[in-house]
Design a protein around this motif. Structure first.
Motif, PDB file in Angstrom:
ATOM      1  N   PRO A 127       0.828  -1.217   0.000  1.00 49.47           N
ATOM      2  CA  PRO A 127       0.000   0.000   0.000  1.00 49.47           C
ATOM      3  C   PRO A 127       0.854   1.254   0.000  1.00 49.47           C
ATOM      4  N   ASP A 128       0.348   2.285  -0.682  1.00 49.06           N
ATOM      5  CA  ASP A 128       1.067   3.553  -0.776  1.00 49.06           C
ATOM      6  C   ASP A 128       0.683   4.424   0.423  1.00 49.06           C
ATOM      7  N   TYR A 129       1.443   4.276   1.514  1.00 45.13           N
ATOM      8  CA  TYR A 129       1.122   5.008   2.738  1.00 45.13           C
ATOM      9  C   TYR A 129       1.364   6.509   2.571  1.00 45.13           C
ATOM     10  N   LYS A 130       2.335   6.882   1.777  1.00 42.64           N
ATOM     11  CA  LYS A 130       2.604   8.310   1.593  1.00 42.64           C
ATOM     12  C   LYS A 130       1.436   9.007   0.918  1.00 42.64           C
ATOM     13  N   ASP A 131       0.853   8.367  -0.089  1.00 42.92           N
ATOM     14  CA  ASP A 131      -0.301   8.954  -0.773  1.00 42.92           C
ATOM     15  C   ASP A 131      -1.486   9.092   0.174  1.00 42.92           C
ATOM     16  N   LEU A 173      -0.860  12.047   2.514  1.00 43.26           N
ATOM     17  CA  LEU A 173      -1.063  13.338   1.860  1.00 43.26           C
ATOM     18  C   LEU A 173      -2.549  13.644   1.684  1.00 43.26           C
ATOM     19  N   ARG A 174      -3.336  12.612   1.354  1.00 47.27           N
ATOM     20  CA  ARG A 174      -4.776  12.826   1.215  1.00 47.27           C
ATOM     21  C   ARG A 174      -5.407  13.206   2.549  1.00 47.27           C
ATOM     22  N   ALA A 175      -4.967  12.544   3.630  1.00 49.69           N
ATOM     23  CA  ALA A 175      -5.528  12.851   4.947  1.00 49.69           C
ATOM     24  C   ALA A 175      -5.173  14.265   5.380  1.00 49.69           C
ATOM     25  N   VAL A 176      -3.938  14.701   5.107  1.00 54.08           N
ATOM     26  CA  VAL A 176      -3.518  16.061   5.461  1.00 54.08           C
ATOM     27  C   VAL A 176      -4.327  17.090   4.682  1.00 54.08           C
ATOM     28  N   ALA A 177      -4.552  16.839   3.384  1.00 58.78           N
ATOM     29  CA  ALA A 177      -5.337  17.769   2.578  1.00 58.78           C
ATOM     30  C   ALA A 177      -6.781  17.850   3.072  1.00 58.78           C
TER      31      ALA A 177
END
Length: 210
Positions: A63-67, A70-74
């Motif tokens: 899984p792409d944890y970084k993506d 970033l979505r959660a921060v946005a």
């Protein structure tokens, strides 16, 4: 065997070989077919066994944890901005309903001022009293109520003394008069009453000494 008989046997053998069907070079003879028949099915069909084997499954992608981060921060930033806008709108328009209810009072006050130029004083006084009652009714709707102070013991939580007066008919430290009415907002003092306080007959008001 005589030469004639041997010659006849040779010709017969040649005739039999010519009459027999020609066998393909790679076709197994009877002995080979018998040997294959005696072998187990697993040995006879290796290709089928390979086809029945399960295909190798590809490893699952990580899984792409970084993506996701970033979505959660946005999304959190959007929620914060939306809450800030709603708070600003609430602050700007919180008194909208109060002001809307006060507009009819202002209309009546304008009419009273216009009538004061032509009507008798008694009619103007009655009109102003009507406006006062209407205004108090609107304020009470929002939790604002006046309280009476005259004749009550002086209470520093509810009263603000503006002067001390000699009133032999009243107990000392009793509110003798009001110069500004006090108000409560939902039971809490919004503004203390501006009052004069009775003092003993032999005391002098420091304000009068100045």
């Amino acid at each position: 065997m005589s030469p004639e008989e041997r010659d006849i046997a040779t010709k017969e053998a040649a005739a039999r070989e010519a009459a027999a069907p020609e066998r393909a070079p790679d076709e197994p003879d009877a002995a080979e077919q018998s040997a294959r028949a005696e072998q187990p099915a697993s040995a006879r069909e290796p290709a089928s066994a390979e086809q029945d084997a399960p295909a190798e499954q590809p490893a699952p992608a990580e899984p792409d944890y970084k993506d996701k981060w970033l979505r959660a921060v946005a999304e959190l930033d959007n929620v914060r901005k939306r809450a800030s806008r709603e708070r600003e709108d609430y602050t700007r328009f919180a008194n909208e309903s109060v002001l809307r209810d006060l507009l009819p009072v202002l209309d009546n006050l304008d009419r009273a001022l216009a009538a004061a130029r032509t009507e008798p004083a008694a009619a103007v006084t009655a009109g102003v009293e009507l406006i006062q009652r209407e205004l108090l009714k609107v304020l009470e709707k929002f939790g604002l109520t006046p309280f009476s102070s005259v004749g009550q013991p002086f209470d520093p939580e509810r009263h603000e003394a503006v002067a001390r007066v000699s009133r032999p008919d009243l107990p000392e430290m009793t509110v003798a008069g009001e110069t500004g009415r006090g108000y409560l907002l939902n039971g809490r003092v919004l503004r203390p009453a501006m009052v004069t306080v009775a003092m003993a007959a032999d005391e002098r008001d420091p304000a009068t000494d100045a």
